[in-house]
Design a protein around this motif. Structure first.
Motif, PDB file in Angstrom:
ATOM      1  N   SER A  96      33.500-104.723 112.570  1.00 37.71           N
ATOM      2  CA  SER A  96      32.391-105.264 113.360  1.00 37.71           C
ATOM      3  C   SER A  96      31.469-104.189 113.931  1.00 37.71           C
ATOM      4  O   SER A  96      30.439-104.527 114.521  1.00 37.71           O
ATOM      5  CB  SER A  96      32.932-106.127 114.501  1.00 37.71           C
ATOM      6  N   ILE A  97      31.811-102.912 113.807  1.00 40.74           N
ATOM      7  CA  ILE A  97      30.930-101.884 114.355  1.00 40.74           C
ATOM      8  C   ILE A  97      29.983-101.369 113.280  1.00 40.74           C
ATOM      9  O   ILE A  97      30.309-101.337 112.109  1.00 40.74           O
ATOM     10  CB  ILE A  97      31.707-100.699 114.983  1.00 40.74           C
ATOM     11  N   GLY A  98      28.833-100.981 113.701  1.00 39.99           N
ATOM     12  CA  GLY A  98      27.864-100.420 112.769  1.00 39.99           C
ATOM     13  C   GLY A  98      28.092 -98.923 112.604  1.00 39.99           C
ATOM     14  O   GLY A  98      28.318 -98.214 113.570  1.00 39.99           O
ATOM     15  N   THR A  99      28.027 -98.468 111.367  1.00 37.12           N
ATOM     16  CA  THR A  99      28.242 -97.038 111.114  1.00 37.12           C
ATOM     17  C   THR A  99      27.011 -96.406 110.475  1.00 37.12           C
ATOM     18  O   THR A  99      27.103 -95.353 109.844  1.00 37.12           O
ATOM     19  CB  THR A  99      29.473 -96.832 110.197  1.00 37.12           C
ATOM     20  N   LYS A 100      25.859 -97.039 110.683  1.00 35.37           N
ATOM     21  CA  LYS A 100      24.615 -96.513 110.122  1.00 35.37           C
ATOM     22  C   LYS A 100      24.381 -95.091 110.612  1.00 35.37           C
ATOM     23  O   LYS A 100      24.535 -94.784 111.795  1.00 35.37           O
ATOM     24  CB  LYS A 100      23.445 -97.414 110.532  1.00 35.37           C
ATOM     25  N   GLY A 101      24.015 -94.231 109.713  1.00 36.72           N
ATOM     26  CA  GLY A 101      23.750 -92.837 110.049  1.00 36.72           C
ATOM     27  C   GLY A 101      24.978 -91.946 109.971  1.00 36.72           C
ATOM     28  O   GLY A 101      24.876 -90.744 110.175  1.00 36.72           O
ATOM     29  N   LEU A 102      26.131 -92.532 109.706  1.00 40.81           N
ATOM     30  CA  LEU A 102      27.364 -91.749 109.587  1.00 40.81           C
ATOM     31  C   LEU A 102      27.797 -91.726 108.123  1.00 40.81           C
ATOM     32  O   LEU A 102      27.813 -92.757 107.461  1.00 40.81           O
ATOM     33  CB  LEU A 102      28.485 -92.357 110.432  1.00 40.81           C
ATOM     34  N   GLU A 103      28.172 -90.573 107.671  1.00 38.57           N
ATOM     35  CA  GLU A 103      28.588 -90.423 106.286  1.00 38.57           C
ATOM     36  C   GLU A 103      30.094 -90.653 106.173  1.00 38.57           C
ATOM     37  O   GLU A 103      30.880 -90.011 106.859  1.00 38.57           O
ATOM     38  CB  GLU A 103      28.236 -89.013 105.801  1.00 38.57           C
ATOM     39  N   ASN A 104      30.493 -91.567 105.306  1.00 31.25           N
ATOM     40  CA  ASN A 104      31.910 -91.859 105.030  1.00 31.25           C
ATOM     41  C   ASN A 104      32.725 -92.132 106.300  1.00 31.25           C
ATOM     42  O   ASN A 104      33.819 -91.607 106.474  1.00 31.25           O
ATOM     43  CB  ASN A 104      32.553 -90.708 104.244  1.00 31.25           C
ATOM     44  N   ALA A 105      32.204 -92.947 107.191  1.00 32.89           N
ATOM     45  CA  ALA A 105      32.910 -93.263 108.438  1.00 32.89           C
ATOM     46  C   ALA A 105      34.181 -94.060 108.146  1.00 32.89           C
ATOM     47  O   ALA A 105      34.197 -94.935 107.278  1.00 32.89           O
ATOM     48  CB  ALA A 105      32.003 -94.053 109.364  1.00 32.89           C
ATOM     49  N   THR A 106      35.246 -93.724 108.866  1.00 34.76           N
ATOM     50  CA  THR A 106      36.520 -94.436 108.731  1.00 34.76           C
ATOM     51  C   THR A 106      36.937 -94.967 110.098  1.00 34.76           C
ATOM     52  O   THR A 106      36.417 -94.539 111.144  1.00 34.76           O
ATOM     53  CB  THR A 106      37.630 -93.514 108.194  1.00 34.76           C
ATOM     54  N   LYS A 107      37.908 -95.842 110.088  1.00 33.33           N
ATOM     55  CA  LYS A 107      38.411 -96.434 111.332  1.00 33.33           C
ATOM     56  C   LYS A 107      38.934 -95.345 112.278  1.00 33.33           C
ATOM     57  O   LYS A 107      38.765 -95.441 113.491  1.00 33.33           O
ATOM     58  CB  LYS A 107      39.508 -97.446 111.000  1.00 33.33           C
ATOM     59  N   SER A 108      39.535 -94.304 111.728  1.00 36.77           N
ATOM     60  CA  SER A 108      40.101 -93.247 112.574  1.00 36.77           C
ATOM     61  C   SER A 108      39.029 -92.382 113.244  1.00 36.77           C
ATOM     62  O   SER A 108      39.352 -91.563 114.103  1.00 36.77           O
ATOM     63  CB  SER A 108      41.048 -92.364 111.765  1.00 36.77           C
ATOM     64  N   ASP A 109      37.766 -92.577 112.895  1.00 33.76           N
ATOM     65  CA  ASP A 109      36.662 -91.840 113.527  1.00 33.76           C
ATOM     66  C   ASP A 109      36.260 -92.435 114.874  1.00 33.76           C
ATOM     67  O   ASP A 109      35.388 -91.881 115.557  1.00 33.76           O
ATOM     68  CB  ASP A 109      35.423 -91.835 112.628  1.00 33.76           C
ATOM     69  N   PHE A 110      36.877 -93.541 115.272  1.00 36.93           N
ATOM     70  CA  PHE A 110      36.486 -94.256 116.488  1.00 36.93           C
ATOM     71  C   PHE A 110      37.703 -94.578 117.343  1.00 36.93           C
ATOM     72  O   PHE A 110      38.807 -94.719 116.834  1.00 36.93           O
ATOM     73  CB  PHE A 110      35.769 -95.568 116.138  1.00 36.93           C
ATOM     74  N   LYS A 111      37.469 -94.720 118.627  1.00 38.84           N
ATOM     75  CA  LYS A 111      38.505 -95.114 119.586  1.00 38.84           C
ATOM     76  C   LYS A 111      37.924 -96.150 120.543  1.00 38.84           C
ATOM     77  O   LYS A 111      36.737 -96.148 120.838  1.00 38.84           O
ATOM     78  CB  LYS A 111      38.975 -93.917 120.432  1.00 38.84           C
ATOM     79  N   ASN A 112      38.793 -97.026 120.998  1.00 36.11           N
ATOM     80  CA  ASN A 112      38.442 -97.944 122.089  1.00 36.11           C
ATOM     81  C   ASN A 112      38.774 -97.252 123.396  1.00 36.11           C
ATOM     82  O   ASN A 112      39.851 -96.673 123.541  1.00 36.11           O
ATOM     83  CB  ASN A 112      39.275 -99.231 122.017  1.00 36.11           C
ATOM     84  N   ILE A 113      37.848 -97.313 124.341  1.00 37.31           N
ATOM     85  CA  ILE A 113      38.115 -96.777 125.668  1.00 37.31           C
ATOM     86  C   ILE A 113      37.978 -97.910 126.672  1.00 37.31           C
ATOM     87  O   ILE A 113      36.998 -98.656 126.665  1.00 37.31           O
ATOM     88  CB  ILE A 113      37.171 -95.613 126.017  1.00 37.31           C
ATOM     89  N   GLU A 114      38.998 -98.025 127.535  1.00 37.17           N
ATOM     90  CA  GLU A 114      39.013 -99.058 128.567  1.00 37.17           C
ATOM     91  C   GLU A 114      39.198 -98.395 129.928  1.00 37.17           C
ATOM     92  O   GLU A 114      40.153 -97.646 130.144  1.00 37.17           O
ATOM     93  CB  GLU A 114      40.151-100.049 128.322  1.00 37.17           C
ATOM     94  N   PHE A 115      38.267 -98.662 130.825  1.00 36.26           N
ATOM     95  CA  PHE A 115      38.304 -98.161 132.196  1.00 36.26           C
ATOM     96  C   PHE A 115      38.360 -99.369 133.123  1.00 36.26           C
ATOM     97  O   PHE A 115      37.573-100.306 132.974  1.00 36.26           O
ATOM     98  CB  PHE A 115      37.041 -97.337 132.479  1.00 36.26           C
ATOM     99  N   ALA A 116      39.295 -99.366 134.063  1.00 33.77           N
ATOM    100  CA  ALA A 116      39.372-100.447 135.056  1.00 33.77           C
ATOM    101  C   ALA A 116      39.763 -99.851 136.402  1.00 33.77           C
ATOM    102  O   ALA A 116      40.702 -99.049 136.495  1.00 33.77           O
ATOM    103  CB  ALA A 116      40.381-101.496 134.629  1.00 33.77           C
ATOM    104  N   LEU A 117      39.025-100.232 137.431  1.00 34.47           N
ATOM    105  CA  LEU A 117      39.300 -99.790 138.793  1.00 34.47           C
ATOM    106  C   LEU A 117      39.302-101.012 139.697  1.00 34.47           C
ATOM    107  O   LEU A 117      38.305-101.734 139.769  1.00 34.47           O
ATOM    108  CB  LEU A 117      38.236 -98.790 139.265  1.00 34.47           C
ATOM    109  N   ASP A 118      40.429-101.241 140.357  1.00 33.01           N
ATOM    110  CA  ASP A 118      40.567-102.333 141.317  1.00 33.01           C
ATOM    111  C   ASP A 118      41.016-101.741 142.649  1.00 33.01           C
ATOM    112  O   ASP A 118      41.979-100.974 142.697  1.00 33.01           O
ATOM    113  CB  ASP A 118      41.613-103.355 140.856  1.00 33.01           C
ATOM    114  N   VAL A 119      40.301-102.104 143.719  1.00 32.37           N
ATOM    115  CA  VAL A 119      40.643-101.629 145.057  1.00 32.37           C
ATOM    116  C   VAL A 119      40.795-102.863 145.946  1.00 32.37           C
ATOM    117  O   VAL A 119      39.900-103.695 146.003  1.00 32.37           O
ATOM    118  CB  VAL A 119      39.546-100.699 145.627  1.00 32.37           C
ATOM    119  N   GLU A 120      41.953-102.959 146.617  1.00 36.77           N
ATOM    120  CA  GLU A 120      42.183-104.030 147.587  1.00 36.77           C
ATOM    121  C   GLU A 120      42.492-103.387 148.923  1.00 36.77           C
ATOM    122  O   GLU A 120      43.196-102.389 148.986  1.00 36.77           O
ATOM    123  CB  GLU A 120      43.346-104.920 147.148  1.00 36.77           C
TER     124      GLU A 120
END
Length: 174
Positions: free
Chosen positions: A55-79
């Motif tokens: 589902s991600i676009g790889t336009k402008g990247l030569e021979n892009a593979t799944k291992s070229d990308f990572k998901n990053i998740e940031f969550a901050l909860d303060v009570e």
């Protein structure tokens, strides 16, 4: 002998009442320790699934593979409790941090925040795809090492407090 027994009984009851009163007073007064806000911070990096990569676009990247990308998740909860006021949260601009290394590495993502001063909680979050080609875990940690989350507040006794978290130290690779 009855008179002596009543005297001992009355002394015992009086001593018990005094000890219970002292105990109740000490419990009611507490130790004076103010409960600090509860801060939960998550900064996770994980691999993309096959479906996510499709589902991600790889336009402008030569021979892009799944291992070229990572998901990053940031969550901050303060009570916090009502004993805390003037809560202030400073979080880094993750897009700028991701792009600060050598090229544009923030691919796409979304974020949210809820920080109403009248409430006893705040929530911040961000999820994005990171172009990680050529980077090992240590290099990714280094990119986010100077990024800090600062949570500060004032206690009801007027004391200013602050906790600082470096994202490079809390990062988790999953």
């Amino acid at each position: 002998m009855v008179k002596g027994g009543n005297l001992i009984k009355k002394s015992f009851i009086l001593t018990t009442v005094i000890l219970l009163s002292i105990s109740l007073i000490l419990t009611a007064c507490g130790t004076g320790k103010i409960k600090e806000p509860e801060i939960n911070l998550k900064f996770n990096i994980s691999d993309l699934t096959d479906e996510e990569f499709q589902s991600i676009g790889t336009k402008g990247l030569e021979n892009a593979t799944k291992s070229d990308f990572k998901n990053i998740e940031f969550a901050l909860d303060v009570e916090q409790t009502n004993e805390v006021s003037n809560r202030k949260v400073i979080k880094p601009n993750l897009k700028e941090a991701a792009n600060s290394y050598d090229r544009e590495r923030y691919w796409f993502g979304e974020s949210y925040s809820q920080d109403n001063q009248g409430e006893n909680f705040t929530k911040y979050g961000s999820e994005f795809v990171f172009y990680s080609k050529g980077l090992e875990e240590q290099a990714i940690k280094t990119i986010f090492d100077s990024s800090e989350v600062r949570v500060s507040w004032t206690t009801n006794s007027g004391e200013n407090k602050e906790h600082v978290f470096k994202l490079g130290e809390v990062i988790q690779f999953k």
